[in-house]
Scaffold this motif. Structure first.
Motif, PDB file in Angstrom:
ATOM      1  N   VAL A  57      29.534  49.485  38.593  1.00  0.00           N
ATOM      2  CA  VAL A  57      29.939  48.115  38.293  1.00  0.00           C
ATOM      3  C   VAL A  57      29.937  47.875  36.785  1.00  0.00           C
ATOM      4  CG1 VAL A  57      29.345  45.687  38.581  1.00  0.00           C
ATOM      5  CG2 VAL A  57      29.202  47.241  40.531  1.00  0.00           C
ATOM      6  N   LEU A  58      28.911  48.351  36.100  1.00  0.00           N
ATOM      7  CA  LEU A  58      28.850  48.181  34.649  1.00  0.00           C
ATOM      8  C   LEU A  58      30.054  48.819  33.959  1.00  0.00           C
ATOM      9  CD1 LEU A  58      25.091  48.778  33.775  1.00  0.00           C
ATOM     10  CD2 LEU A  58      26.467  46.823  33.051  1.00  0.00           C
ATOM     11  N   LEU A  59      30.384  50.034  34.342  1.00  0.00           N
ATOM     12  CA  LEU A  59      31.524  50.701  33.734  1.00  0.00           C
ATOM     13  C   LEU A  59      32.814  49.948  34.031  1.00  0.00           C
ATOM     14  CD1 LEU A  59      30.510  54.371  34.584  1.00  0.00           C
ATOM     15  CD2 LEU A  59      30.605  53.373  32.282  1.00  0.00           C
ATOM     16  N   GLY A  60      32.925  49.412  35.246  1.00  0.00           N
ATOM     17  CA  GLY A  60      34.100  48.619  35.583  1.00  0.00           C
ATOM     18  C   GLY A  60      34.189  47.348  34.758  1.00  0.00           C
ATOM     19  N   LYS A  61      33.057  46.655  34.576  1.00  0.00           N
ATOM     20  CA  LYS A  61      33.052  45.416  33.794  1.00  0.00           C
ATOM     21  C   LYS A  61      33.350  45.695  32.317  1.00  0.00           C
ATOM     22  CE  LYS A  61      31.827  42.660  37.194  1.00  0.00           C
ATOM     23  NZ  LYS A  61      32.792  41.701  37.778  1.00  0.00           N
ATOM     24  N   ILE A  62      32.786  46.766  31.782  1.00  0.00           N
ATOM     25  CA  ILE A  62      33.085  47.143  30.397  1.00  0.00           C
ATOM     26  C   ILE A  62      34.584  47.381  30.237  1.00  0.00           C
ATOM     27  CG2 ILE A  62      32.844  49.022  28.714  1.00  0.00           C
ATOM     28  CD1 ILE A  62      29.905  49.279  29.677  1.00  0.00           C
ATOM     29  N   ALA A  64      37.146  46.392  32.270  1.00  0.00           N
ATOM     30  CA  ALA A  64      37.946  45.185  32.488  1.00  0.00           C
ATOM     31  C   ALA A  64      37.901  44.266  31.271  1.00  0.00           C
ATOM     32  CB  ALA A  64      37.443  44.456  33.734  1.00  0.00           C
ATOM     33  N   THR A  65      36.721  44.067  30.714  1.00  0.00           N
ATOM     34  CA  THR A  65      36.576  43.188  29.555  1.00  0.00           C
ATOM     35  C   THR A  65      37.353  43.718  28.364  1.00  0.00           C
ATOM     36  OG1 THR A  65      34.345  42.605  30.320  1.00  0.00           O
ATOM     37  CG2 THR A  65      34.900  42.060  28.039  1.00  0.00           C
ATOM     38  N   TYR A  66      37.235  45.005  28.116  1.00  0.00           N
ATOM     39  CA  TYR A  66      37.861  45.600  26.936  1.00  0.00           C
ATOM     40  C   TYR A  66      39.380  45.639  27.053  1.00  0.00           C
ATOM     41  CZ  TYR A  66      38.421  48.887  23.043  1.00  0.00           C
ATOM     42  OH  TYR A  66      38.775  49.492  21.864  1.00  0.00           O
ATOM     43  N   LEU A  67      39.889  46.005  28.221  1.00  0.00           N
ATOM     44  CA  LEU A  67      41.332  46.083  28.376  1.00  0.00           C
ATOM     45  C   LEU A  67      41.969  44.696  28.393  1.00  0.00           C
ATOM     46  CD1 LEU A  67      41.754  49.016  30.925  1.00  0.00           C
ATOM     47  CD2 LEU A  67      41.623  49.075  28.415  1.00  0.00           C
ATOM     48  N   ALA A  68      41.263  43.710  28.939  1.00  0.00           N
ATOM     49  CA  ALA A  68      41.762  42.337  28.861  1.00  0.00           C
ATOM     50  C   ALA A  68      41.773  41.847  27.414  1.00  0.00           C
ATOM     51  CB  ALA A  68      40.912  41.421  29.734  1.00  0.00           C
ATOM     52  N   ALA A  69      40.744  42.219  26.660  1.00  0.00           N
ATOM     53  CA  ALA A  69      40.718  41.862  25.238  1.00  0.00           C
ATOM     54  C   ALA A  69      41.882  42.491  24.490  1.00  0.00           C
ATOM     55  CB  ALA A  69      39.398  42.299  24.619  1.00  0.00           C
ATOM     56  N   ALA A  70      42.340  43.644  24.981  1.00  0.00           N
ATOM     57  CA  ALA A  70      43.472  44.331  24.356  1.00  0.00           C
ATOM     58  C   ALA A  70      44.810  43.765  24.806  1.00  0.00           C
ATOM     59  CB  ALA A  70      43.416  45.821  24.679  1.00  0.00           C
ATOM     60  N   GLY A  71      44.781  42.696  25.608  1.00  0.00           N
ATOM     61  CA  GLY A  71      45.999  42.007  25.968  1.00  0.00           C
ATOM     62  C   GLY A  71      46.469  42.190  27.388  1.00  0.00           C
ATOM     63  N   ALA A  72      45.819  43.032  28.171  1.00  0.00           N
ATOM     64  CA  ALA A  72      46.264  43.261  29.543  1.00  0.00           C
ATOM     65  C   ALA A  72      45.862  42.100  30.443  1.00  0.00           C
ATOM     66  CB  ALA A  72      45.666  44.551  30.086  1.00  0.00           C
ATOM     67  N   LYS A  73      46.646  41.886  31.472  1.00  0.00           N
ATOM     68  CA  LYS A  73      46.274  40.963  32.534  1.00  0.00           C
ATOM     69  C   LYS A  73      45.546  41.799  33.579  1.00  0.00           C
ATOM     70  CE  LYS A  73      48.239  37.096  35.115  1.00  0.00           C
ATOM     71  NZ  LYS A  73      49.504  36.373  35.423  1.00  0.00           N
ATOM     72  N   VAL A  74      44.237  41.651  33.637  1.00  0.00           N
ATOM     73  CA  VAL A  74      43.401  42.555  34.425  1.00  0.00           C
ATOM     74  C   VAL A  74      42.925  41.886  35.705  1.00  0.00           C
ATOM     75  CG1 VAL A  74      41.239  43.859  34.464  1.00  0.00           C
ATOM     76  CG2 VAL A  74      42.629  43.832  32.387  1.00  0.00           C
ATOM     77  N   THR A  75      43.137  42.559  36.805  1.00  0.00           N
ATOM     78  CA  THR A  75      42.527  42.169  38.073  1.00  0.00           C
ATOM     79  C   THR A  75      41.245  42.963  38.238  1.00  0.00           C
ATOM     80  OG1 THR A  75      44.674  41.706  39.083  1.00  0.00           O
ATOM     81  CG2 THR A  75      42.819  42.076  40.574  1.00  0.00           C
ATOM     82  N   ASP A  76      40.128  42.242  38.337  1.00  0.00           N
ATOM     83  CA  ASP A  76      38.803  42.859  38.416  1.00  0.00           C
ATOM     84  C   ASP A  76      38.401  43.002  39.880  1.00  0.00           C
ATOM     85  OD1 ASP A  76      36.125  43.493  38.390  1.00  0.00           O
ATOM     86  OD2 ASP A  76      35.475  41.707  37.313  1.00  0.00           O
ATOM     87  N   LEU A  77      38.414  44.241  40.358  1.00  0.00           N
ATOM     88  CA  LEU A  77      37.991  44.527  41.731  1.00  0.00           C
ATOM     89  C   LEU A  77      36.830  45.514  41.699  1.00  0.00           C
ATOM     90  CD1 LEU A  77      41.457  44.617  43.490  1.00  0.00           C
ATOM     91  CD2 LEU A  77      39.638  42.959  43.876  1.00  0.00           C
ATOM     92  N   THR A  78      35.852  45.203  40.863  1.00  0.00           N
ATOM     93  CA  THR A  78      34.673  46.051  40.763  1.00  0.00           C
ATOM     94  C   THR A  78      33.739  45.809  41.945  1.00  0.00           C
ATOM     95  OG1 THR A  78      33.695  44.340  39.342  1.00  0.00           O
ATOM     96  CG2 THR A  78      34.699  46.220  38.255  1.00  0.00           C
ATOM     97  N   GLY A  79      32.918  46.816  42.216  1.00  0.00           N
ATOM     98  CA  GLY A  79      31.906  46.675  43.252  1.00  0.00           C
ATOM     99  C   GLY A  79      32.389  47.012  44.647  1.00  0.00           C
ATOM    100  N   ALA A  80      33.399  47.862  44.756  1.00  0.00           N
ATOM    101  CA  ALA A  80      33.882  48.249  46.088  1.00  0.00           C
ATOM    102  C   ALA A  80      32.783  48.992  46.838  1.00  0.00           C
ATOM    103  CB  ALA A  80      35.123  49.135  45.960  1.00  0.00           C
ATOM    104  N   PRO A  81      32.539  48.649  48.094  1.00  0.00           N
ATOM    105  CA  PRO A  81      31.443  49.290  48.829  1.00  0.00           C
ATOM    106  C   PRO A  81      31.685  50.775  49.028  1.00  0.00           C
ATOM    107  CG  PRO A  81      32.807  47.966  50.293  1.00  0.00           C
ATOM    108  CD  PRO A  81      33.262  47.665  48.899  1.00  0.00           C
ATOM    109  N   GLY A  82      30.678  51.570  48.708  1.00  0.00           N
ATOM    110  CA  GLY A  82      30.774  53.015  48.882  1.00  0.00           C
ATOM    111  C   GLY A  82      31.753  53.631  47.897  1.00  0.00           C
ATOM    112  N   SER A  83      31.993  54.927  48.061  1.00  0.00           N
ATOM    113  CA  SER A  83      32.928  55.627  47.195  1.00  0.00           C
ATOM    114  C   SER A  83      34.338  55.604  47.766  1.00  0.00           C
ATOM    115  CB  SER A  83      32.487  57.088  47.018  1.00  0.00           C
ATOM    116  OG  SER A  83      31.222  57.158  46.409  1.00  0.00           O
ATOM    117  N   ALA A  84      34.446  55.574  49.087  1.00  0.00           N
ATOM    118  CA  ALA A  84      35.740  55.797  49.718  1.00  0.00           C
ATOM    119  C   ALA A  84      36.729  54.693  49.422  1.00  0.00           C
ATOM    120  CB  ALA A  84      35.556  55.954  51.222  1.00  0.00           C
ATOM    121  N   SER A  85      36.287  53.426  49.415  1.00  0.00           N
ATOM    122  CA  SER A  85      37.239  52.328  49.285  1.00  0.00           C
ATOM    123  C   SER A  85      37.887  52.292  47.919  1.00  0.00           C
ATOM    124  CB  SER A  85      36.565  50.997  49.608  1.00  0.00           C
ATOM    125  OG  SER A  85      35.401  50.835  48.838  1.00  0.00           O
ATOM    126  N   SER A  86      37.105  52.466  46.854  1.00  0.00           N
ATOM    127  CA  SER A  86      37.689  52.457  45.515  1.00  0.00           C
ATOM    128  C   SER A  86      38.577  53.677  45.301  1.00  0.00           C
ATOM    129  CB  SER A  86      36.585  52.397  44.453  1.00  0.00           C
ATOM    130  OG  SER A  86      35.652  53.451  44.627  1.00  0.00           O
TER     131      SER A  86
END
Length: 323
Positions: A57-62, A64-86
């Motif tokens: 989750v931390l890596l995802g938030k880092i 998402a925050t950084y790429l949005a700061a770089a101008g992207a429109k970011v959809t944040d779907l961090t925290g997917a349960p388990g490994s399989a779903s993500s």
């Protein structure tokens, strides 16, 4: 804090991903801009996902925050349960960016059993397979390795004079006491093969008698190791915040038994082909990530109770990567 996309669009994204069980942990991160206001990703629309454990989750938030700061429109779907779903969401093309581990790619996704001790070689092998078979580009690995290890309390390591697993192998049988969880005990690349590698076979009088091994929940291993009761040595993850918080001494895997689990940003090939600047931006994050840093960041969430979005933003600011 803000929702990355609001209203019907966010609901549509969640609905589209429901088939693979992918939902956001919170869907929020801090507004930020790059120093100087540059927007190299202006116009890009990116979906960032992550696994559900703290580091993921931390890596995802880092990211998402950084790429949005770089101008992207970011959809944040961090925290997917388990490994399989993500993972499945990325394979399906429903998510664009996911932090993975080279060992996971090698063992779990491609069922390889060869132990490749060199982190760079392992990354290259995984990179080549994934690009060829799945159109996923595994970017160069970061400087942190969230792999298995054994640790002891500082006083116990000093008392027994151990710095490596070979030192443990040289101890009297009575001092070779271990705490492990059930999953690690039974893994084909886990406890029993590790003992064999170091010449201290399981359940033999001159190796590690069964009575010397306590199997317990992974979360209980850390305090048990810190207390040196019921074991002198406990299985840990090298970037877990409790390693630092409990002042545990991580022993050197001097015979290179454990597979590297280098953290790596993985991007769908069509996306990185359209936005090649992602290699530079994600590389900027990757080169700063170390075992010590991840212990600190994980500890702020797991031990201090901070929100991953806050921790991610604070770290990016401390590195002068965002304003």
């Amino acid at each position: 804090m803000r929702s990355v996309r609001a209203g019907s669009l966010a609901l549509l994204v969640v609905a589209l991903l429901a088939g693979c069980g992918l939902v956001s942990s919170s869907g929020t991160f801090h507004d930020a801009t790059l120093p100087g206001g540059e927007k190299p990703l202006d116009g890009a629309e990116l979906v960032v996902t992550s696994k559900s454990f703290t580091e993921g989750v931390l890596l995802g938030k880092i990211t998402a925050t950084y790429l949005a700061a770089a101008g992207a429109k970011v959809t944040d779907l961090t925290g997917a349960p388990g490994s399989a779903s993500s993972r499945q969401a990325q394979l399906n093309g429903d998510a664009d960016i996911l932090w993975e581990y080279t060992g996971t790619g090698w063992v779990n996704y491609h069922n390889e059993t060869e132990i490749i001790a060199d982190p760079q070689e392992l990354w290259q092998r995984v990179h080549d397979i994934e690009l060829r078979e799945n159109d996923l580009e595994w970017l160069p690995p970061s400087n942190f390795n969230d792999t298995y290890a054994f640790a002891a309390s500082g006083p116990t390591a000093e008392r027994l004079g151990v710095k490596s697993l070979s030192d443990v192998a040289a101890l009297p049988v009575g001092d070779r006491t271990f705490c492990v969880d059930d999953e690690f005990f039974s893994r084909s690349d886990g406890f029993l093969p590790m003992l064999a590698k170091y010449g201290i076979p399981y359940n033999e009088p001159n190796g590690v008698p069964a009575a010397n091994v306590t199997r317990m929940d992974a979360g209980v291993v850390y305090p048990a190791t810190a207390k040196s009761a019921p074991c002198n040595f406990g299985m840990v993850y090298t970037t877990d915040g409790r390693v630092k918080n409990l002042s545990l001494t991580v022993l050197d895997d001097d015979k290179k038994f454990f597979l590297p689990y280098s953290g790596t940003a993985v991007v769908r090939e069509p996306v990185i082909a359209e936005y090649p600047v992602l290699r530079t931006l994600l590389g900027t994050l990757s080169e700063r990530l170390t075992d010590q840093l991840m212990q600190d960041l994980n500890g702020r969430v797991d031990i201090d109770g901070e929100d991953p979005s806050d921790v991610a933003y604070d770290w990016l600011k401390s590195e002068n990567l965002v304003e």
